[in-house]
Write an enzyme that holds these catalytic residues in place. Structure first.
Site, mmCIF file in Angstrom:
data_model
loop_
_atom_site.group_PDB
_atom_site.id
_atom_site.type_symbol
_atom_site.label_atom_id
_atom_site.label_comp_id
_atom_site.label_asym_id
_atom_site.label_seq_id
_atom_site.Cartn_x
_atom_site.Cartn_y
_atom_site.Cartn_z
ATOM 1 C CD GLU A 136 -34.732 -44.647 -5.799
ATOM 2 O OE1 GLU A 136 -33.815 -43.969 -5.343
ATOM 3 O OE2 GLU A 136 -35.819 -44.796 -5.218
ATOM 4 C CG HIS A 256 -28.031 -45.152 0.145
ATOM 5 N ND1 HIS A 256 -27.254 -45.097 -0.990
ATOM 6 C CD2 HIS A 256 -29.289 -44.864 -0.260
ATOM 7 C CE1 HIS A 256 -28.014 -44.778 -2.030
ATOM 8 N NE2 HIS A 256 -29.260 -44.633 -1.609
ATOM 9 N NE ARG A 305 -31.295 -48.099 -1.036
ATOM 10 C CZ ARG A 305 -32.130 -47.090 -0.844
ATOM 11 N NH1 ARG A 305 -32.554 -46.805 0.361
ATOM 12 N NH2 ARG A 305 -32.526 -46.366 -1.852
ATOM 13 C CG HIS A 366 -30.175 -44.466 3.692
ATOM 14 N ND1 HIS A 366 -30.106 -43.104 3.482
ATOM 15 C CD2 HIS A 366 -31.210 -44.905 2.917
ATOM 16 C CE1 HIS A 366 -31.047 -42.742 2.622
ATOM 17 N NE2 HIS A 366 -31.742 -43.815 2.279
ATOM 18 N NE ARG A 401 -36.153 -47.327 3.401
ATOM 19 C CZ ARG A 401 -35.810 -46.410 2.498
ATOM 20 N NH1 ARG A 401 -36.656 -46.040 1.562
ATOM 21 N NH2 ARG A 401 -34.617 -45.843 2.535
HETATM 22 C C1 LIG Z 1 -30.510 -38.347 2.549
HETATM 23 C C2 LIG Z 1 -31.752 -39.189 2.550
HETATM 24 C C3 LIG Z 1 -32.367 -39.512 1.360
HETATM 25 C C4 LIG Z 1 -33.526 -40.297 1.368
HETATM 26 N N1 LIG Z 1 -34.167 -40.531 0.180
HETATM 27 C C5 LIG Z 1 -35.355 -41.181 0.211
HETATM 28 C C6 LIG Z 1 -36.117 -41.328 -0.975
HETATM 29 O O1 LIG Z 1 -35.749 -40.858 -2.034
HETATM 30 N N2 LIG Z 1 -37.282 -42.020 -0.905
HETATM 31 C C7 LIG Z 1 -37.749 -42.552 0.269
HETATM 32 O O2 LIG Z 1 -38.822 -43.161 0.280
HETATM 33 N N3 LIG Z 1 -37.035 -42.411 1.395
HETATM 34 C C8 LIG Z 1 -35.874 -41.723 1.390
HETATM 35 N N4 LIG Z 1 -35.176 -41.568 2.547
HETATM 36 C C9 LIG Z 1 -35.775 -42.036 3.798
HETATM 37 C C10 LIG Z 1 -36.910 -41.081 4.153
HETATM 38 O O3 LIG Z 1 -36.551 -39.772 3.824
HETATM 39 C C11 LIG Z 1 -37.239 -41.144 5.615
HETATM 40 O O4 LIG Z 1 -37.335 -42.469 6.054
HETATM 41 C C12 LIG Z 1 -38.558 -40.452 5.854
HETATM 42 O O5 LIG Z 1 -38.526 -39.139 5.343
HETATM 43 C C13 LIG Z 1 -38.865 -40.458 7.323
HETATM 44 O O6 LIG Z 1 -39.980 -39.646 7.531
HETATM 45 P P1 LIG Z 1 -40.527 -39.476 8.990
HETATM 46 O O7 LIG Z 1 -41.667 -38.540 8.894
HETATM 47 O O8 LIG Z 1 -40.731 -40.800 9.593
HETATM 48 O O9 LIG Z 1 -39.302 -38.826 9.795
HETATM 49 P P2 LIG Z 1 -38.451 -37.521 9.551
HETATM 50 O O10 LIG Z 1 -38.718 -36.874 8.263
HETATM 51 O O11 LIG Z 1 -37.040 -37.870 9.863
HETATM 52 O O12 LIG Z 1 -39.003 -36.571 10.659
HETATM 53 C C14 LIG Z 1 -38.801 -36.876 12.022
HETATM 54 C C15 LIG Z 1 -39.267 -35.695 12.824
HETATM 55 O O13 LIG Z 1 -39.278 -35.992 14.201
HETATM 56 C C16 LIG Z 1 -38.679 -34.941 14.916
HETATM 57 N N5 LIG Z 1 -38.192 -35.488 16.183
HETATM 58 C C17 LIG Z 1 -37.281 -36.476 16.380
HETATM 59 N N6 LIG Z 1 -37.130 -36.711 17.690
HETATM 60 C C18 LIG Z 1 -37.969 -35.860 18.335
HETATM 61 C C19 LIG Z 1 -38.249 -35.605 19.696
HETATM 62 N N7 LIG Z 1 -37.664 -36.265 20.703
HETATM 63 N N8 LIG Z 1 -39.152 -34.642 19.991
HETATM 64 C C20 LIG Z 1 -39.764 -33.932 19.020
HETATM 65 N N9 LIG Z 1 -39.531 -34.138 17.706
HETATM 66 C C21 LIG Z 1 -38.639 -35.092 17.377
HETATM 67 C C22 LIG Z 1 -37.623 -34.427 13.975
HETATM 68 O O14 LIG Z 1 -37.196 -33.141 14.327
HETATM 69 C C23 LIG Z 1 -38.398 -34.477 12.676
HETATM 70 O O15 LIG Z 1 -39.261 -33.385 12.545
HETATM 71 C C24 LIG Z 1 -34.031 -40.785 2.572
HETATM 72 C C25 LIG Z 1 -33.412 -40.480 3.776
HETATM 73 C C26 LIG Z 1 -32.284 -39.673 3.769
HETATM 74 C C27 LIG Z 1 -31.651 -39.333 5.078
HETATM 75 O O1 LIG Z 2 -32.306 -41.564 -3.338
HETATM 76 C C1 LIG Z 2 -32.004 -42.589 -2.751
HETATM 77 O O2 LIG Z 2 -31.193 -43.432 -3.127
HETATM 78 C C2 LIG Z 2 -32.659 -42.834 -1.436
HETATM 79 C C3 LIG Z 2 -33.882 -43.550 -1.594
HETATM 80 O O3 LIG Z 2 -34.474 -43.650 -2.611
HETATM 81 C C4 LIG Z 2 -34.401 -44.191 -0.410
HETATM 82 O O4 LIG Z 2 -33.759 -44.162 0.637
HETATM 83 O O5 LIG Z 2 -35.478 -44.759 -0.525
#
Ligand SMILES: Cc1cc2nc3c(=O)[nH]c(=O)nc-3n(C[C@H](O)[C@H](O)[C@H](O)COP(=O)(O)OP(=O)(O)OC[C@H]3O[C@@H](n4cnc5c(N)ncnc54)[C@H](O)[C@@H]3O)c2cc1C
Ligand SMILES: O=C([O-])CC(=O)C(=O)O
Length: 602
Positions: A136, A256, A305, A366, A401
């Site tokens: 990537e 993104h 990115r 993103h 990032r």
């Molecule tokens: C479309 C997309 C593609 C991505 N692709 C990649 C990838 O390929 N590789 C990579 O490394 N990263 C990727 N990212 C980024 C990555 O997915 C996220 O940064 C990561 O999953 C965040 O994980 P997290 O556990 O911090 O939060 P999240 O997975 O967002 O979880 C947050 C949680 O907190 C809960 N929550 C929020 N507010 C409250 C509240 N007030 N009370 C109770 N619960 C609450 C939500 O309901 C959820 O369960 C991508 C992001 C997106 C949106």
């Molecule tokens: O699939 C993507 O481009 C998203 C990704 O890897 C990231 O946010 O880290």
């Protein structure tokens, strides 16, 4: 015990959670159920701690489930953590904390193997047991492990949710955490939460615990068009600010580069076209069909990115169009179906067939590179309050990032937090019992019931004024418009009959509880104002912060972080600190005040 939140948010409004009506006690409460939250909870449970997971919607409703490209780690032959470190530091544009990055890249490969041990199944190379690795943007090596082709996050989420169920962890779903509870010494004592729908916990309650792990994910919903799901409303950052914790680097919102363009009016979560599509050889072309990334960066389409997002925006402006194109017709139908089935289906559902036509793409919000500031053990500046995953600012990402470092950061720093809690790092002993008079002692409630339209208004203001390209002028306008929203909300809250208004006695049992939409809108407005204040302050272009009026990176003046808190005087204060001072390595609140300047917010 008293409820925290007696200060005011950047909205200037007293933001205090209603008093709890029921309660649960635990050793640690984890807020959020993405990769970070579930990993933290599982690890705490494995260490013998009673962990409760509270989550706003269903367990799998965060960004984690949507992750496509994969998870970065030095897993391949010839790759090393040192090379991963190098790529991460370059992407972070001079603002990464090297110790944090080193922890990420050295502990990353084992963390991925533990995830596999917990049940996650990654794609393997054809005819082999080895994990298949792709590339990537910003990675000089193939080091991205993926699952289900482009459904990495769904697989990680599935595996972690299954592990949580198997371990019998207590979970409270459809519960929006409102605010932090603190004891008389300012230590974390749990959270208040609002449970939606039917069930034994309906209404406002509390989980009492001496350790709280914020894992609430991102804040993409601050903008109109985002890859983030609806739950990503910056709640953790707003809660942390209200509880007195420091946040940092909020101005670095990653846009993104390749999000499916659905028209100028498109709002809410937009389909992502993974960077892995470019990693497998897709080209970016402009309206005239020219590959415009060639010659702009040694990695062409696989430049970091921020560079690609800027190039797309610039070329679209030059050509007077809204989007560019991602051309991957040469993949052919079979590869599309096998390697990127989710993206193929998403495009086709919008009437675009990537097998036969280029995909219209434009940048969209993103990832929040900043967040609640932590040390290497995931401790925030409030004792007992931890943060991990996207809500946290560990110092790993700096100003931008590196692709696929986010899932990895969630794993590694969640494990670090669990280790700290297991070692007795949170406030000692059980929380103090709730005194019966807590209802009377809670601060007067004055939460304005922000209408759902406020959310859309914040998003429009932020997209126009603080989006991918910013200037002093656009930011000043955004700040002024957010101020107007805040004033309107304050007036509405004070109006006779309004919940939380001046006519509602603080202890009234008749006052309606604010709804989830009100809390989310309040949190969005809070983080939007802080984000804009930070973006106004940073008069340079660095990483994903792009200032039209300050187009150059300025290391002499701005190789610094903004550390933002809500002061006891209820004003937002912004301090700057040099990169080397970031983050603290020893922990919690007893840090010496950073130099050099402390100023009130604009
Ligand atoms: C479309 C997309 C593609 C991505 N692709 C990649 C990838 O390929 N590789 C990579 O490394 N990263 C990727 N990212 C980024 C990555 O997915 C996220 O940064 C990561 O999953 C965040 O994980 P997290 O556990 O911090 O939060 P999240 O997975 O967002 O979880 C947050 C949680 O907190 C809960 N929550 C929020 N507010 C409250 C509240 N007030 N009370 C109770 N619960 C609450 C939500 O309901 C959820 O369960 C991508 C992001 C997106 C949106
Ligand atoms: O699939 C993507 O481009 C998203 C990704 O890897 C990231 O946010 O880290």
């Amino acid at each position: 015990m008293t409820t925290s939140g007696t200060g005011t948010g950047p909205t200037g409004i007293r933001l205090t959670a209603p008093a709890p009506g029921w309660s649960v006690t635990a050793d640690v409460v984890v807020v959020g159920s993405g990769v970070a939250g579930l990993t933290a909870a599982l690890r705490c449970a494995a260490a013998g701690r009673r962990a409760v997971v509270v989550t706003k919607a269903r367990l799998d409703d965060g960004s984690t489930r949507w992750a496509q490209g994969g998870i970065a780690a030095a897993l391949g032959d010839g790759d090393t953590p040192e090379q991963h470190l190098g790529d991460t530091l370059v992407a972070g544009a001079g603002l990464c904390d090297e110790a944090a990055v080193r922890a990420l890249v050295t502990e990353g490969p084992d963390a991925v193997h533990r995830l596999i041990g917990a049940g996650a199944r990654f794609d393997t190379a054809p005819g082999s047991e080895e994990i298949a690795l792709t590339r990537e943007g910003g990675h000089h090596r193939s080091r991205i492990a993926h699952a289900g082709g482009d459904a990495t996050g769904a697989e990680i989420s599935r595996a972690l949710v299954a592990a949580v169920r198997t371990a019998g962890l207590r979970t409270i779903e459809n519960a929006l955490v409102l605010d932090l509870l603190t004891d008389a010494y300012g230590r974390t004592a749990g959270v208040t939460l609002h449970v939606m729908g039917e069930g034994q916990h309906d209404g406002v309650g509390a989980v009492h615990a001496p350790a709280v792990v914020l894992a609430t994910g991102g804040m993409g919903q601050v903008f109109s068009a985002t890859t983030n799901p609806a739950v990503s409303t910056g709640d953790g950052v707003a809660l942390a600010l209200r509880s007195g914790a420091e946040v940092s680097d909020l101005e670095f919102v990653q846009f993104h580069p390749t999000v499916l363009y659905l028209g100028p009016e498109a709002e809410g979560q937009q389909p992502l076209i993974s960077e892995a599509v470019r990693g497998e050889g897709a080209y970016l072309v402009d309206a005239a069909g020219t590959r415009f990334m060639v010659g702009q960066h040694e990695l062409a389409e696989l430049a970091p990115r921020d560079i690609v997002a800027k190039a797309i925006t610039r070329r679209a402006q030059e050509q007077g169009v809204e989007h560019m194109y991602l051309d991957a017709r040469h993949f052919g139908a079979e590869m599309w179906q096998h390697r990127f089935p989710t993206i193929l289906a998403a495009c086709r559902s919008h009437g675009i067939d990537p097998v036969t036509e280029p995909i219209p793409v434009a940048p969209a919000a993103h990832y929040a590179s900043g967040g609640v500031r932590t040390d290497l053990r995931g401790r925030t500046t409030v004792p007992g309050l931890y943060a991990c995953g996207e809500v946290a600012c560990t110092g790993v990402h700096g100003a931008n990032r590196l692709a696929s470092n986010s899932l990895l950061e969630g794993l590694v720093f969640a494990e670090r937090i669990a280790a700290d809690i297991a070692a007795g790092g949170a406030a000692d002993g059980a929380p103090e019992p709730v005194p019966p008079a807590v209802e009377e002692r809670r601060p007067p409630r004055a939460l304005p019931l922000l209408a759902p339209e406020t959310r859309a208004a914040v998003q429009r203001i932020m997209t126009t004024g603080a989006g991918v390209l910013r200037s002093a002028r656009s930011l000043a306008r955004a700040a002024a418009e957010l101020d107007v929203l805040h004033c309107e909300a304050t007036e509405a809250a004070r109006a006779p009959g309004a919940a939380g208004g001046a006519d509602v006695p603080p202890t009234s049992t008749k006052a309606p509880e604010p709804g989830v939409e009100a809390w989310e809108a309040t949190n969005l407005l809070c983080v939007a104002r802080v984000l804009v204040a930070a973006a106004q302050r940073r008069e340079e272009t660095r990483g994903c912060h792009w200032r039209e009026d300050h187009p150059e990176r300025d290391d002499a003046s701005w190789r610094r972080h903004f550390r933002i808190t809500l002061g006891a005087d209820r004003a937002l204060s912004i301090r700057t600190t040099a990169t080397a001072d970031f983050p603290p390595t020893t922990g919690t609140t007893s840090q010496p005040a950073p130099t050099p300047d402390t100023e009130p917010a604009p």
